[in-house]
Design an enzyme around this catalytic site. Structure first.
Site, short mmCIF file in Angstrom:
data_model
loop_
_atom_site.label_atom_id
_atom_site.label_comp_id
_atom_site.label_asym_id
_atom_site.label_seq_id
_atom_site.Cartn_x
_atom_site.Cartn_y
_atom_site.Cartn_z
N CYS A 198 -0.72 -10.56 11.36
CA CYS A 198 -1.08 -11.77 10.41
C CYS A 198 -1.39 -12.22 11.48
O CYS A 198 -1.12 -13.25 12.08
CB CYS A 198 -0.68 -11.78 9.47
SG CYS A 198 -1.27 -12.81 8.13
N CYS A 201 0.21 -16.16 10.69
CA CYS A 201 1.55 -15.54 10.21
C CYS A 201 1.96 -14.71 11.04
O CYS A 201 0.87 -14.00 11.66
CB CYS A 201 2.28 -15.57 9.26
SG CYS A 201 2.27 -14.06 8.18
N CYS A 218 -1.28 -10.53 6.05
CA CYS A 218 -0.41 -10.31 4.94
C CYS A 218 -0.27 -9.83 3.77
O CYS A 218 -1.28 -10.57 3.26
CB CYS A 218 0.66 -10.58 5.68
SG CYS A 218 1.18 -12.26 5.40
N ARG A 220 0.98 -9.12 -0.57
CA ARG A 220 1.85 -9.74 -1.18
C ARG A 220 2.98 -10.10 -0.72
O ARG A 220 3.69 -9.41 -0.08
CB ARG A 220 1.49 -9.00 -3.01
CG ARG A 220 0.17 -9.32 -3.40
CD ARG A 220 -0.32 -8.41 -4.70
NE ARG A 220 -1.55 -8.35 -4.92
CZ ARG A 220 -2.56 -9.01 -5.73
NH1 ARG A 220 -1.62 -10.27 -5.77
NH2 ARG A 220 -3.55 -8.94 -5.93
N PHE A 223 10.19 -11.69 -4.34
CA PHE A 223 10.41 -13.15 -4.70
C PHE A 223 11.58 -13.04 -3.94
O PHE A 223 11.82 -14.37 -3.76
CB PHE A 223 11.74 -12.42 -5.79
CG PHE A 223 12.45 -10.73 -5.63
CD1 PHE A 223 14.08 -10.97 -4.71
CD2 PHE A 223 11.79 -9.79 -5.62
CE1 PHE A 223 14.64 -10.92 -4.18
CE2 PHE A 223 12.94 -8.24 -4.44
CZ PHE A 223 14.20 -8.73 -4.01
N HIS A 231 -1.14 -13.46 2.16
CA HIS A 231 -2.34 -14.15 2.87
C HIS A 231 -3.44 -13.44 3.15
O HIS A 231 -5.06 -14.22 2.85
CB HIS A 231 -2.20 -14.36 4.60
CG HIS A 231 -0.97 -15.60 5.37
ND1 HIS A 231 -0.49 -15.18 6.16
CD2 HIS A 231 -0.95 -17.00 4.52
CE1 HIS A 231 0.84 -16.68 6.47
NE2 HIS A 231 -0.08 -17.78 5.07
N TYR A 260 -9.84 -6.47 -4.63
CA TYR A 260 -9.28 -8.34 -4.69
C TYR A 260 -9.99 -8.74 -5.93
O TYR A 260 -9.65 -8.61 -7.28
CB TYR A 260 -8.88 -9.12 -4.38
CG TYR A 260 -8.37 -9.24 -2.71
CD1 TYR A 260 -6.85 -8.78 -3.04
CD2 TYR A 260 -8.74 -8.24 -1.88
CE1 TYR A 260 -5.73 -8.56 -2.10
CE2 TYR A 260 -7.52 -8.09 -0.55
CZ TYR A 260 -6.30 -8.22 -1.05
OH TYR A 260 -5.30 -7.93 -0.41
N ASP A 263 -9.75 -6.02 -9.06
CA ASP A 263 -7.80 -6.12 -9.19
C ASP A 263 -7.02 -4.84 -9.34
O ASP A 263 -6.59 -4.64 -10.17
CB ASP A 263 -7.70 -7.04 -10.13
CG ASP A 263 -6.03 -7.20 -10.13
OD1 ASP A 263 -5.85 -6.91 -9.24
OD2 ASP A 263 -5.32 -7.69 -11.25
N CYS A 334 10.75 13.11 -4.24
CA CYS A 334 12.12 13.48 -3.89
C CYS A 334 11.85 11.93 -3.30
O CYS A 334 13.72 11.90 -3.15
CB CYS A 334 11.89 14.11 -2.36
SG CYS A 334 10.36 14.13 -1.19
N HIS A 791 9.34 15.60 2.68
CA HIS A 791 10.45 16.15 1.78
C HIS A 791 11.51 14.83 2.21
O HIS A 791 11.58 15.08 3.57
CB HIS A 791 10.51 17.56 1.98
CG HIS A 791 11.92 18.43 0.58
ND1 HIS A 791 12.01 17.60 -0.74
CD2 HIS A 791 12.90 18.30 0.77
CE1 HIS A 791 13.03 17.85 -1.25
NE2 HIS A 791 13.66 18.85 -0.65
#
Length: 831
Positions: A198, A201, A218, A220, A223, A231, A260, A263, A334, A791
């Protein structure tokens, strides 16, 4: 008849005819895996169109007061023509496009069977049964209303069928509106086939190439800080450049392209041309069409791997009962099957979802098919109860070619719910089991914010030490992680001579169009992988606060805590110099017992000096500060009636790429609160730096976020940061969760009231710790040339023996291929 007429009249107002937008759940119970083929059949509420097995229909009536249900009972039997068929019968027809939706993909075995279907109306609590043809003699209005509702339910596409069609046909993504008019800057950017990072970063995974300016950024952020640092999307907001392609997904057949502006994942018919602009020639990656001989050779290359991992050459003993339930393949699912089998072999997940099943079901919302906890609890109970762990059969006899195959469970609702809105997991394409594991962890995290969280068994702290080589000063940071990603140093292979000899024989065989030699697999010691993980990594363009300038640093990664269950991913997938994705054909003897205590972090040591804790400047000294704006474009926009300051920002954020791009930026940012504010460059200040305050967030949006376990202040902050967009606010709050928890802790230390602390301050990520000694208890293996095909199966150690879970087949393992796994699960050895 009078009693019947009276009962039907009493429920007539609640009977609905399903409309186009209604989901009719006539294939599967909302709380179990009962279907119309189950012993008790399936009851479909004629008001909500939810389906219930015999065990749950009474509970639904008691909870909701809905009294009338359509009962379906279906019995499968061999078609008469098949029962009397002989060896001289013509071959069966080939699968068509319509066969894609069936379980297992192009499976046409269902053609052998037909169904007897019994349909009746049931009224509760009297349990009054009314056959479908028993409506004669009723008033015309009553009869017609009920008959039309019954017919509509029976003929409607079921919710699961609609989802499967969407999962397959939904993959035919719409062509982006930017595909044919995408402006690409003439900036001479060339993208190498590997070594990406990136540009803002140090992220080296989950990277997206913006196809306007060639910026690599990079994705999203999740959490816990994993996934990315947002970015790529921030770059779009700054520039308006709409299309990006995910690095690592580019093949001759296409790639993952995201718009974007729209979306959504999209199609780019000019993808080859757009990639060629940056030196990526995806078409040259594809050689001329292969002959059938060459295709057969390619398949033979992998035969050894498929046989070893599935233990095909050994007669395996089928297992049945609690904890030994197979999962049907719903079309390249699978990867999901393997992950959830392992997760529900862990006591914390069993306690959270299976042991609390009744409580979860009682508190389920009006539509339990869309409730995460309900569907996960249902899945766990289906796997562990043993109710569905029975041999697959037809007419009561198991078919010879189905030995070891179970009826199992078909987690359609779970797959639909967990993949909802996700560009990959909402489809029926093959996916990466590691990415799905993290996605599931993410979903659990979001739904366990204020309750018991089984993710704690995997969660650990990573200590990263950065040492500036120019000043010798250091910086220590910690972050949360769930997986230890182990590199594979191929140069440490123990059989290098054999590998070189094999490659030479393979080259000669290909030139002479002869069968390839027997495959030689690289043997890499596990200890070498651990050494590579712990080795210092050079970081270029590191901003040193000690120098207040860019420098070179060394990054060392250690464990700040050791989790209860250590998940190790072997980084087998990479790219060749020709951009062709490939899988490292490697054998790593994974130890039964593992001690990683030597990788424990130490923190700041005596004699080490920390770098100053100063934030880097928004604009570094070697970057331009004053942009040169195309005044002619600004004038054109102003003449259209837009504010001067907005026009200047449009030209700046689209990189002087023309009036069309600037106009697109203006149209997509007209509702921004600071739309007409003066342009303020990073690192600068001025009278135009004040941003107009947006309208107060709606109370409904605040309440929605607070219900996830956040405080009102945090909800307000997230909504204000995203212009009161609830969807963006939820993403924002989970990507800033560490900062918010730190602020909450600071508020407590500064004297906030105890009531405020209890009601509003969420608990931060809890990390368990203990000895770094583990024993292997499960692993997931992949067969195929890349994560986008092939698989998955998993092996789990239960009751002192290894068990192989291969979709609907569950058997005692004879030779678990522990050296060929992809993801390994280690359990802490009690001290």
């Amino acid at each position: 008849m009078a009693e019947l007429s009276e009962a039907l009249l009493s429920v007539l107002p609640s009977i609905r005819v399903p409309k186009a937008g209604d989901r009719v759940h006539k294939d599967e119970c909302a709380f179990s895996f009962d279907t119309p083929e189950s012993d008790g059949g399936l009851y479909i509420c004629m008001n909500t169109f939810l389906g219930f097995g015999k065990q749950y229909v009474e509970k639904h009536f008691q909870k909701t007061g809905q009294r009338v249900y359509l009962h379906l009972k279906r019995t499968r039997k061999l078609k008469e023509e098949d029962a009397n068929s002989s060896a001289g019968d013509p071959p069966r027809k080939k699968p068509t496009r319509l066969a894609i939706g069936v379980e297992g993909g192009f499976d046409i075995t269902e053609e052998k069977f037909e169904y007897d279907e019994d349909v009746k109306i049931v009224i509760f609590p009297e349990h009054l049964d009314i056959p479908r043809d028993g409506l004669e003699g009723l008033p015309d209005m009553v009869r017609d209303r009920i008959a039309s509702a019954v017919e509509a339910i029976l003929t409607a596409d079921s919710a699961s069928r609609k989802q499967e069609v969407q999962a397959w046909d939904g993959e035919v993504r719409r062509v982006s509106k930017h595909a044919f008019s995408l402006h690409q800057l003439q900036n001479d950017v060339r993208i190498p086939p590997c070594g990406w990072k990136c540009s803002k970063c140090d992220m080296r995974e989950n990277l997206w190439l913006n196809m306007t300016d060639g910026a690599i950024l990079c994705g999203r952020r999740y959490f816990d800080g994993s996934g990315g640092n947002n970015h790529a999307v921030e770059h779009y907001r700054e520039t308006g450049y709409p299309l990006a392609v995910k690095l690592g997904t580019i093949t001759p057949d296409g790639a993952d392209v995201y718009s974007y502006d729209e979306d959504d994942m999209v199609l780019d018919p000019n993808l080859a041309e757009h990639l060629a602009h940056f030196g990526i020639d995806m078409l040259k990656m594809q050689k001329t069409d292969k002959t059938m001989t060459e295709l057969e050779i390619d398949m033979n290359q992998r035969i050894g791997e498929w046989e070893l991992i599935q233990e095909s050459g050994v007669q395996l003993k089928p297992l049945y009962g609690p904890g030994y339930t197979g999962i049907r393949n719903l079309g390249n699912s699978c990867y999901l099957n393997s992950v959830v089998q392992v997760l529900f072999s862990i006591p914390d997940f069993q306690r959270k979802y299976v042991d609390k099943l009744e409580k979860i079901f009682q508190s389920a919302p009006s539509d339990p098919t869309q409730d995460f906890s309900t569907q996960v609890a249902k899945l766990g109970h289906g796997l562990l109860s043993g109710e569905y762990s029975k041999p697959a059969s037809a007419d009561g006899e198991q078919q010879p070619d189905q030995k070891g195959l179970q009826n199992g469970i078909a987690p359609r609702m779970f797959k639909s719910l967990i993949g909802k809105g996700h560009p990959e997991f909402s489809t029926n394409r093959q996916q990466d089991a590691q990415e799905f594991f993290l996605h599931f962890i993410n979903m659990v995290e979001r739904n366990c914010r204020s309750s018991e969280n089984p993710n704690e068994v995997f969660r650990f702290l990573v200590e990263e030490k950065l040492k500036c080589l120019a000043t010798e000063k250091v910086k220590y940071t910690q972050r949360v992680d769930y997986i230890m990603q182990l590199p594979v140093p191929m140069d440490a292979a123990l059989n290098k001579d054999e590998l070189l000899e094999y490659e030479e024989k393979k080259r000669q065989a290909e030139e002479e169009k002869q069968p390839l030699p027997e495959l030689v697999r690289a043997k890499v010691p596990f200890s070498s992988c651990l050494e590579a993980y712990g080795a210092p990594e050079q970081v270029d363009d590191f901003w040193s606060t000690a120098l207040q300038a860019k420098s070179v640093a060394l990054k060392t990664t250690r464990f700040a805590s050791f989790p209860d269950y250590l998940v190790i991913q072997i980084k087998k997938f990479t790219f060749g110099l020709d951009w062709v994705p490939k899988k490292l054909d490697v054998s790593i003897e994974m130890p039964e017992e593992l001690d990683i205590s030597a990788l424990q972090g130490t923190g700041l040591q005596d004699g080490e000096e920390e770098m100053p804790d100063i934030a880097p400047p928004l604009v570094t000294p070697d970057e331009p500060k004053a942009p040169m704006l195309d005044e002619s474009v600004i004038i054109q926009l102003v003449e259209m009636g837009f504010p001067m300051d907005a026009c200047r920002k449009a030209v700046y954020y689209t990189g002087n790429s023309g009036v069309e791009a600037a106009m697109n930026w203006v149209m997509s940012h007209m509702d921004d609160p600071d739309f007409a504010n003066p342009l303020v460059l990073p690192g600068s200040s001025g009278p135009g730096s004040t941003i107009t305050c947006p309208d107060p967030p709606s109370e409904d949006s605040v309440a929605t976020i607070v219900s996830m376990g956040f405080s009102r202040d945090q909800a307000m902050k997230a909504l204000r940061a995203t212009n009161n967009s609830l969807e963006r606010a939820v993403d924002w709050i989970f990507s800033h969760i560490d900062d918010l928890d730190a602020e909450a802790a600071m508020d407590i230390s500064e004297g906030r009231s105890a009531a405020e602390s209890i009601s509003e301050v969420p608990v931060g990520p809890k990390v368990r710790d203990g000895p770094g000694k583990y024993q292997l208890f499960a692993f997931i293996s992949h067969m195929g040339t890349s994560t986008m095909c092939g698989h998955y199966v998993c092996h789990i150690k239960k009751d002192g023996r290894w068990v192989i879970y291969n979709d609907q087949k569950v058997c005692a393992s004879e030779k678990p291929p522990k050296d060929l796994g992809y993801i390994y699960f280690y359990q802490r050895i009690p001290s």
